[in-house]
Design an enzyme around this catalytic site. Structure first.
Site, PDB file in Angstrom:
ATOM      1  N   ASP A  10       1.441  -0.064   0.376  1.00  0.00           N
ATOM      2  CA  ASP A  10       2.101   0.877   1.287  1.00  0.00           C
ATOM      3  C   ASP A  10       3.572   0.947   0.848  1.00  0.00           C
ATOM      4  OD1 ASP A  10       2.524   2.518   3.643  1.00  0.00           O
ATOM      5  OD2 ASP A  10       3.538   0.789   4.522  1.00  0.00           O
ATOM      6  N   SER A  11       4.329   1.834   1.482  1.00  0.00           N
ATOM      7  CA  SER A  11       5.757   1.909   1.180  1.00  0.00           C
ATOM      8  C   SER A  11       6.509   0.683   1.702  1.00  0.00           C
ATOM      9  CB  SER A  11       6.351   3.153   1.834  1.00  0.00           C
ATOM     10  OG  SER A  11       6.246   3.036   3.246  1.00  0.00           O
ATOM     11  N   TYR A  42       8.533   6.690   2.304  1.00  0.00           N
ATOM     12  CA  TYR A  42       7.862   7.656   1.436  1.00  0.00           C
ATOM     13  C   TYR A  42       7.761   9.040   2.096  1.00  0.00           C
ATOM     14  CZ  TYR A  42       5.895   4.259  -1.988  1.00  0.00           C
ATOM     15  OH  TYR A  42       5.693   3.340  -2.981  1.00  0.00           O
ATOM     16  N   GLY A  43       7.877   9.052   3.421  1.00  0.00           N
ATOM     17  CA  GLY A  43       7.478  10.217   4.197  1.00  0.00           C
ATOM     18  C   GLY A  43       8.217  11.514   3.949  1.00  0.00           C
ATOM     19  N   CYS A  73      -1.585   3.737   2.983  1.00  0.00           N
ATOM     20  CA  CYS A  73      -0.442   4.615   3.216  1.00  0.00           C
ATOM     21  C   CYS A  73      -0.989   6.034   3.313  1.00  0.00           C
ATOM     22  CB  CYS A  73       0.530   4.492   2.047  1.00  0.00           C
ATOM     23  SG  CYS A  73       1.896   5.667   2.123  1.00  0.00           S
ATOM     24  N   ASN A  74      -0.804   6.650   4.468  1.00  0.00           N
ATOM     25  CA  ASN A  74      -1.306   8.020   4.653  1.00  0.00           C
ATOM     26  C   ASN A  74      -0.587   8.999   3.737  1.00  0.00           C
ATOM     27  OD1 ASN A  74      -3.079   8.291   7.369  1.00  0.00           O
ATOM     28  ND2 ASN A  74      -1.661   6.588   7.533  1.00  0.00           N
ATOM     29  N   THR A  75       0.714   8.763   3.528  1.00  0.00           N
ATOM     30  CA  THR A  75       1.514   9.695   2.741  1.00  0.00           C
ATOM     31  C   THR A  75       1.040   9.716   1.287  1.00  0.00           C
ATOM     32  OG1 THR A  75       3.332   9.108   4.218  1.00  0.00           O
ATOM     33  CG2 THR A  75       3.901  10.338   2.243  1.00  0.00           C
ATOM     34  N   GLU A 153      10.966  -0.340   9.740  1.00  0.00           N
ATOM     35  CA  GLU A 153      11.435  -1.127   8.591  1.00  0.00           C
ATOM     36  C   GLU A 153      12.685  -1.945   8.950  1.00  0.00           C
ATOM     37  OE1 GLU A 153      10.159  -1.716   5.466  1.00  0.00           O
ATOM     38  OE2 GLU A 153       8.353  -0.642   6.067  1.00  0.00           O
ATOM     39  N   CYS A 187       0.118   7.354  10.243  1.00  0.00           N
ATOM     40  CA  CYS A 187       1.024   6.625   9.343  1.00  0.00           C
ATOM     41  C   CYS A 187       0.751   5.172   9.676  1.00  0.00           C
ATOM     42  CB  CYS A 187       2.478   6.981   9.649  1.00  0.00           C
ATOM     43  SG  CYS A 187       3.662   5.861   8.855  1.00  0.00           S
ATOM     44  N   THR A 188       0.533   4.359   8.661  1.00  0.00           N
ATOM     45  CA  THR A 188       0.113   2.979   8.942  1.00  0.00           C
ATOM     46  C   THR A 188       1.214   2.151   9.608  1.00  0.00           C
ATOM     47  OG1 THR A 188       0.636   2.476   6.631  1.00  0.00           O
ATOM     48  CG2 THR A 188      -1.690   2.862   7.182  1.00  0.00           C
ATOM     49  N   HIS A 189       2.457   2.629   9.582  1.00  0.00           N
ATOM     50  CA  HIS A 189       3.511   1.908  10.298  1.00  0.00           C
ATOM     51  C   HIS A 189       3.335   1.988  11.825  1.00  0.00           C
ATOM     52  CE1 HIS A 189       5.710   1.917   6.468  1.00  0.00           C
ATOM     53  NE2 HIS A 189       6.631   1.155   7.021  1.00  0.00           N
TER      54      HIS A 189
HETATM   55  N1  DGL Z   1       3.057   3.887   6.050  1.00  0.00           N
HETATM   56  C1  DGL Z   1       3.057   5.060   5.254  1.00  0.00           C
HETATM   57  C2  DGL Z   1       2.119   6.112   5.783  1.00  0.00           C
HETATM   58  O1  DGL Z   1       1.087   5.731   6.231  1.00  0.00           O
HETATM   59  C3  DGL Z   1       4.371   5.504   4.681  1.00  0.00           C
HETATM   60  C4  DGL Z   1       5.450   5.831   5.627  1.00  0.00           C
HETATM   61  C5  DGL Z   1       6.776   6.098   4.941  1.00  0.00           C
HETATM   62  O2  DGL Z   1       7.171   5.308   4.074  1.00  0.00           O
HETATM   63  O3  DGL Z   1       7.414   7.102   5.296  1.00  0.00           O
HETATM   64  O4  DGL Z   1       2.360   7.282   5.750  1.00  0.00           O
END
Ligand code: DGL
Length: 269
Positions: A10-11, A42-43, A73-75, A153, A187-189
């Site tokens: 993931d990011s 990453y978003g 990571c969804n992105t 983060e 988003c996994t966060h």
């Molecule tokens: N956790 C990631 C996702 O699922 C990345 C989020 C990010 O870094 O913006 O999209």
């Protein structure tokens, strides 16, 4: 049987939501986790950048001898899954979007599904496509949430943090206005700030955790090719981040409920 580790990336901290689900469902599996904190978030990145970063992360994990890849990571899934699948035909590569879309389609009663995700995931329309394939009549309302990942983060996960609470309310508003009964944490966060999102959407909406949904799909894929690890052993755990090891391990340990510091190395990517 295959005792090699699963590679997960993931990011940053977000993919730990998949790690927690994996450790609970299949404690015999070993894994290597990479949080690319040097390049998070990453978003807001372009598809071109996301393809390059996804390649970098896959290359790092492949170098550690993994038997499968979980793109937690969804992105990255939304923007680079086609490239990762094409470039790694010898490994199972699982993303988070298809499993989360499936879980949302089975959970919804009204066919109105909400999506909270990064700007790059929302812009890709990957969730809309995945959901419409499964349920052509479903209505999807999406809300891009650029302020959430930087707060996670930074370790600002307390639901009473005023900035977090205000952002969650703002991003949830269009989903509530559309009458969604199911919201994908796309988003996994976001499961790390589930309490803040729950307060914003109210008690009646079903929340779908994309990281956790992907773990079930990954274990099924491994089982079908005879690649699960020996269930009589306990898997090994290794974490890597590319910046900010102290915050990464502090926030991650609090979320996972076990100490990550001794298992974590900072690497240059
Ligand atoms: N956790 C990631 C996702 O699922 C990345 C989020 C990010 O870094 O913006 O999209």
């Amino acid at each position: 049987m295959d005792d090699r580790p699963i590679g997960i990336f993931d990011s940053g901290l977000g993919g730990l939501t998949a790690v927690r689900a994996l450790a609970a469902a299949a404690p015999w599996e070993s894994f290597v986790y990479l949080g690319d904190t040097a390049h998070a978030p990453y978003g807001d990145r372009s598809r071109q950048e996301l393809v390059a970063l996804s390649r970098q992360n896959v290359g790092f994990l492949r170098g550690r001898g993994v038997k499968a890849l979980l793109v937690a990571c969804n992105t990255s899934t939304a923007n680079a899954m086609d490239v990762m699948l094409a470039e790694n035909p010898d490994l199972p590569v699982m993303g988070v979007i298809e499993p989360a879309a499936e879980a949302a389609v089975s959970a919804t009663e009204t066919g109105r599904i909400g999506l909270l995700a990064t700007a790059a995931t929302v812009a890709s329309l990957a969730y809309e496509r995945a959901i419409r394939r499964l349920a052509p009549g479903a209505e999807v309302t999406a809300s891009a949430c650029p302020r959430l990942v930087p707060l996670v983060e930074a370790g600002r996960t307390d639901p009473s943090d005023p900035e977090l609470a205000a952002a969650a309310r703002e991003y949830a508003a269009p989903l509530l206005a559309a009458g969604t009964d199911t919201v994908i944490l796309g988003c996994t966060h976001y499961p790390i700030i589930r309490a803040a999102i729950r307060r914003a959407v109210g008690p009646d909406v079903t929340l779908i955790d994309s990281g956790a949904a992907s773990v079930g799909a990954l274990l099924k894929a491994l089982e079908s090719c005879g690649a699960l690890a020996d269930k009589n052993k306990t898997g090994s755990r290794a974490f890597f981040c590319s910046a900010g090891k102290e915050t990464f391990t502090r926030v991650g340990s609090a979320f996972l409920g076990w100490e990550m510091a001794g298992l974590t190395q900072q690497v240059e990517l």
